[in-house]
Design a protein around this motif. Structure first.
Motif, PDB file in Angstrom:
ATOM      1  N   VAL A  46      77.375 111.337  25.193  1.00 47.72           N
ATOM      2  CA  VAL A  46      78.073 112.479  25.773  1.00 47.72           C
ATOM      3  C   VAL A  46      79.332 112.033  26.511  1.00 47.72           C
ATOM      4  CG1 VAL A  46      75.931 113.773  26.035  1.00 47.72           C
ATOM      5  CG2 VAL A  46      76.789 112.431  27.952  1.00 47.72           C
ATOM      6  N   SER A  49      86.058 115.486  25.794  1.00 51.60           N
ATOM      7  CA  SER A  49      86.825 115.339  24.559  1.00 51.60           C
ATOM      8  C   SER A  49      87.847 114.216  24.726  1.00 51.60           C
ATOM      9  CB  SER A  49      87.555 116.645  24.229  1.00 51.60           C
ATOM     10  OG  SER A  49      86.638 117.683  23.982  1.00 51.60           O
ATOM     11  N   SER A  54      83.380 110.359  18.894  1.00 46.15           N
ATOM     12  CA  SER A  54      83.441 110.506  17.434  1.00 46.15           C
ATOM     13  C   SER A  54      83.983 109.247  16.765  1.00 46.15           C
ATOM     14  CB  SER A  54      84.299 111.716  17.054  1.00 46.15           C
ATOM     15  OG  SER A  54      83.690 112.921  17.483  1.00 46.15           O
ATOM     16  N   GLN A  99      80.652 118.309  12.395  1.00 47.22           N
ATOM     17  CA  GLN A  99      80.748 119.343  13.424  1.00 47.22           C
ATOM     18  C   GLN A  99      81.013 120.723  12.826  1.00 47.22           C
ATOM     19  OE1 GLN A  99      83.743 118.561  16.363  1.00 47.22           O
ATOM     20  NE2 GLN A  99      83.531 120.533  17.357  1.00 47.22           N
ATOM     21  N   ASP A 181      77.401 114.592  14.636  1.00 44.36           N
ATOM     22  CA  ASP A 181      78.621 114.684  15.436  1.00 44.36           C
ATOM     23  C   ASP A 181      78.876 116.140  15.815  1.00 44.36           C
ATOM     24  OD1 ASP A 181      80.995 114.302  16.686  1.00 44.36           O
ATOM     25  OD2 ASP A 181      82.119 113.617  14.932  1.00 44.36           O
ATOM     26  N   GLU A 182      78.467 116.516  17.018  1.00 48.46           N
ATOM     27  CA  GLU A 182      78.594 117.900  17.501  1.00 48.46           C
ATOM     28  C   GLU A 182      78.056 118.884  16.452  1.00 48.46           C
ATOM     29  OE1 GLU A 182      79.724 118.723  20.451  1.00 48.46           O
ATOM     30  OE2 GLU A 182      81.185 117.252  21.147  1.00 48.46           O
ATOM     31  N   SER A 185      77.981 122.749  17.795  1.00 54.01           N
ATOM     32  CA  SER A 185      79.010 123.293  18.694  1.00 54.01           C
ATOM     33  C   SER A 185      79.802 124.442  18.076  1.00 54.01           C
ATOM     34  CB  SER A 185      79.978 122.182  19.122  1.00 54.01           C
ATOM     35  OG  SER A 185      80.674 121.658  18.013  1.00 54.01           O
ATOM     36  N   GLN A 192      72.228 127.949  17.031  1.00 53.12           N
ATOM     37  CA  GLN A 192      72.106 126.576  17.515  1.00 53.12           C
ATOM     38  C   GLN A 192      70.648 126.182  17.664  1.00 53.12           C
ATOM     39  OE1 GLN A 192      74.248 125.824  21.136  1.00 53.12           O
ATOM     40  NE2 GLN A 192      76.241 126.384  20.286  1.00 53.12           N
ATOM     41  N   SER A 214      77.584 114.766  21.457  1.00 52.09           N
ATOM     42  CA  SER A 214      77.805 116.132  21.926  1.00 52.09           C
ATOM     43  C   SER A 214      78.453 116.128  23.306  1.00 52.09           C
ATOM     44  CB  SER A 214      76.482 116.892  21.983  1.00 52.09           C
ATOM     45  OG  SER A 214      76.670 118.218  22.447  1.00 52.09           O
ATOM     46  N   HIS A 215      79.103 117.240  23.644  1.00 54.00           N
ATOM     47  CA  HIS A 215      79.592 117.445  25.003  1.00 54.00           C
ATOM     48  C   HIS A 215      78.698 118.431  25.746  1.00 54.00           C
ATOM     49  CE1 HIS A 215      81.284 120.888  22.817  1.00 54.00           C
ATOM     50  NE2 HIS A 215      81.206 121.516  23.972  1.00 54.00           N
ATOM     51  N   ASP A 216      77.717 119.012  25.037  1.00 53.52           N
ATOM     52  CA  ASP A 216      76.827 120.023  25.609  1.00 53.52           C
ATOM     53  C   ASP A 216      75.603 119.333  26.212  1.00 53.52           C
ATOM     54  OD1 ASP A 216      74.933 122.060  26.089  1.00 53.52           O
ATOM     55  OD2 ASP A 216      75.805 123.319  24.536  1.00 53.52           O
TER      56      ASP A 216
END
Length: 325
Positions: A46, A49, A54, A99, A181-182, A185, A192, A214-216
């Protein structure tokens, strides 16, 4: 680690760039990263961006050759693969779920044609058309779609259905490792959950190993066994998910978690970081986070902290954290 299927040691990935005046420079997308992934686990990565998540995933797929360091997957050095046969064999072991499910499917081809591509590349001489059709039907059923979907074009399907096709394609060659990769998202929240549940079911059924990018933080907490937090090309904290959330050590991780929707009933105070993320082409000296950290000390501006174990299986790259622990 003896039970690890993926081992990264001091991996660096730099890009040559030019600024608006034509002056040459170096973008340090991944800057000395080391970790290992155990067989059968879901390892989360995580960060904000542009932190290099990635890019790191692409190096594992050997799509982007590393600048320095080593990556071993199932004991083989990825950078030393030679010839088409070795690279094709490696490709069958490590696959990617993209993604954006719409962008990764050729809109001119039917789903059956898209899913047939891996078999045509790897088993062109050994698999006949009937066997290929049977495998495509099995893949569609495995991801919760009827075999009749192979006659559709991507634009005739929803975003969730297209992502299921992307997962089916990744599973075609019976891989051991899947880089996600995400993967959710770009989907609606309700979809989801369906895709996440599908990934978990497939992992248990097929004994898969996931690198989940992920960023989530909510999704990562639900999916992953261990989590690594990345900032400006470096891992700043790595721990089991429970320890990472309940005993957060690094100030950057604390800020990330405070900004995420609460995963329990306890409302955490929001930590607002000041300043912008520095450019990876001109990172700060010492600790890369010191320009935004509320606890910066003199040593942070001069010496880069190493990622070290401060508690059982809990690693952190922070001078202050090491003093406290």
């Amino acid at each position: 680690m003896e039970d690890s299927i993926v081992v990264l040691e001091h991996v660096k990935k730099y890009f040559d760039i030019r600024d608006s005046d034509g002056k040459k420079g170096t973008l340090r997308a991944v800057d000395d990263v080391s970790f290992a992934i155990k067989k059968g686990e879901t390892f989360g990565l995580v960060g904000e961006s542009g932190c290099g998540k990635s890019t790191l995933g692409k190096t594992l797929l050997n799509l982007s050759p590393i600048t320095d360091g080593t990556i071993h997957i199932e004991g083989k050095d990825v950078s030393q693969l030679k010839g088409r046969s070795e690279k094709v064999q490696f490709g069958s072991k490590v696959q990617l779920v993209f993604q954006d499910p719409s962008a990764c499917l050729n809109p001119r081809n039917k789903i059956g044609t898209i899913l047939a591509e891996p078999f045509k590349i790897h088993f062109k001489k050994t698999m006949n058309k009937q066997e290929m059709e049977q495998k495509i039907d099995e893949l569609l059923t495995m991801v919760g779609l009827a075999p009749e979907y192979k006659h559709r074009y991507p634009h005739e399907m929803s975003g969730g259905q297209k992502q299921r096709i992307g997962i089916a394609r990744a599973l075609a060659l019976n891989p051991d490792i899947i880089i996600c990769d995400e993967p959710v998202s770009a989907l609606d929240v309700s979809i989801q959950a369906q895709v996440i549940n599908l990934l978990e079911e497939l992992q248990e059924k097929l004994d898969l190993t996931y690198l989940f990018i992920s960023h989530d933080l909510g999704v990562v907490y639900h999916m992953c066994d261990r989590i690594a937090v990345m900032y400006l090309g470096n891992i700043v904290e790595l721990a089991d998910k429970k320890a990472l959330y309940e005993e957060t050590l690094h100030p950057y991780t604390q800020a990330l978690i405070s900004a995420a929707p609460s995963i329990d009933q306890v409302k955490k105070e929001r930590i607002v970081l000041k300043g912008d993320v520095p450019s990876p082409s001109d990172p700060p000296k010492g600790c890369k986070f010191h320009t935004r950290c509320p606890y910066t000390m003199d040593i942070c501006k001069k010496e880069k902290p190493l990622l070290e174990e401060v508690k059982d299986n809990h690693y952190v790259a922070c001078h202050l954290c090491k003093q406290r622990n």
